[in-house]
Design a protein around this motif. Structure first.
Motif, PDB file in Angstrom:
ATOM      1  N   ARG A   2       0.929  -1.155   0.023  1.00 37.41           N
ATOM      2  CA  ARG A   2       0.094   0.036   0.092  1.00 37.41           C
ATOM      3  C   ARG A   2       0.877   1.119   0.053  1.00 37.41           C
ATOM      4  O   ARG A   2       1.743   1.125   0.646  1.00 37.41           O
ATOM      5  N   SER A   3       0.368   2.310  -0.528  1.00 38.98           N
ATOM      6  CA  SER A   3       1.150   3.505  -0.572  1.00 38.98           C
ATOM      7  C   SER A   3       1.104   4.321   0.838  1.00 38.98           C
ATOM      8  O   SER A   3       0.256   4.170   1.362  1.00 38.98           O
ATOM      9  N   ARG A   4       2.054   5.052   0.813  1.00 35.92           N
ATOM     10  CA  ARG A   4       1.988   6.039   1.931  1.00 35.92           C
ATOM     11  C   ARG A   4       0.790   6.939   1.915  1.00 35.92           C
ATOM     12  O   ARG A   4       0.288   7.154   3.020  1.00 35.92           O
ATOM     13  N   ILE A   7      -2.164   4.957   3.330  1.00 35.93           N
ATOM     14  CA  ILE A   7      -1.813   4.837   5.018  1.00 35.93           C
ATOM     15  C   ILE A   7      -2.113   5.982   5.582  1.00 35.93           C
ATOM     16  O   ILE A   7      -2.800   6.084   6.608  1.00 35.93           O
ATOM     17  N   ALA A   8      -1.694   7.022   5.081  1.00 35.38           N
ATOM     18  CA  ALA A   8      -1.883   8.534   5.653  1.00 35.38           C
ATOM     19  C   ALA A   8      -3.475   8.938   5.626  1.00 35.38           C
ATOM     20  O   ALA A   8      -3.617   9.183   6.936  1.00 35.38           O
ATOM     21  N   ALA A  68       3.760  11.861  10.650  1.00 36.15           N
ATOM     22  CA  ALA A  68       4.497  11.830   9.646  1.00 36.15           C
ATOM     23  C   ALA A  68       5.335  10.223   9.955  1.00 36.15           C
ATOM     24  O   ALA A  68       5.537   9.579   9.264  1.00 36.15           O
ATOM     25  N   GLU A  69       5.866  10.378  11.075  1.00 34.57           N
ATOM     26  CA  GLU A  69       6.719   9.196  11.838  1.00 34.57           C
ATOM     27  C   GLU A  69       5.869   7.984  11.863  1.00 34.57           C
ATOM     28  O   GLU A  69       6.160   6.827  11.461  1.00 34.57           O
ATOM     29  N   VAL A  71       2.935   7.530   9.928  1.00 36.31           N
ATOM     30  CA  VAL A  71       2.741   6.830   8.589  1.00 36.31           C
ATOM     31  C   VAL A  71       3.948   6.059   8.025  1.00 36.31           C
ATOM     32  O   VAL A  71       3.860   5.081   7.591  1.00 36.31           O
ATOM     33  N   GLU A  72       5.132   6.656   8.502  1.00 34.75           N
ATOM     34  CA  GLU A  72       6.328   6.020   7.719  1.00 34.75           C
ATOM     35  C   GLU A  72       6.390   4.683   8.496  1.00 34.75           C
ATOM     36  O   GLU A  72       6.929   3.562   8.022  1.00 34.75           O
ATOM     37  N   TYR A  75       4.131   2.021   7.111  1.00 34.01           N
ATOM     38  CA  TYR A  75       4.533   1.692   5.918  1.00 34.01           C
ATOM     39  C   TYR A  75       5.659   0.781   5.650  1.00 34.01           C
ATOM     40  O   TYR A  75       5.602  -0.243   4.883  1.00 34.01           O
ATOM     41  N   ARG A  76       6.677   0.745   6.540  1.00 28.72           N
ATOM     42  CA  ARG A  76       7.926  -0.145   6.776  1.00 28.72           C
ATOM     43  C   ARG A  76       7.393  -1.377   7.323  1.00 28.72           C
ATOM     44  O   ARG A  76       7.808  -2.464   6.670  1.00 28.72           O
TER      45      ARG A  76
END
Length: 88
Positions: A2-4, A7-8, A68-69, A71-72, A75-76
């Motif tokens: 899935r894209s960031r 997720i965001a 933002a952290e 979301v990252e 994502y990872r």
């Protein structure tokens, strides 16, 4: 995977509902404590995020973690799409 952006969007909606905040307040640099989350909220939020995205976050999320952290991090930790997460 899935894209960031995907997720965001989902994390923004989840945080807005959980913390009773406007979507506009949840911006990349906003820390969870700035959004009104205390340490107990963050523990519950971590469980919700893990369940929502079918991931296991190895370390506790902190109140000073920014959107933002988060979301990252998600994502990872997401497994490649169509594959189950590793249990080892």
């Amino acid at each position: 995977m899935r894209s960031r952006l995907y997720i965001a969007f989902h994390l923004q909606w989840l945080l807005a509902c959980f913390l009773e905040q406007s979507l506009h307040n949840i911006r990349p640099g906003a820390a969870l404590d700035e959004l009104g989350a205390d340490s107990f909220d963050v523990v519950e939020l971590q469980a919700i995020v893990e369940e929502t995205f079918n991931i296991l976050i190895p370390q506790p999320i902190r109140t000073y973690t920014t959107f933002a952290e988060l979301v990252e991090l998600v994502y990872r930790l997401l497994p490649p799409q169509g594959k189950a997460p590793s249990t080892s």
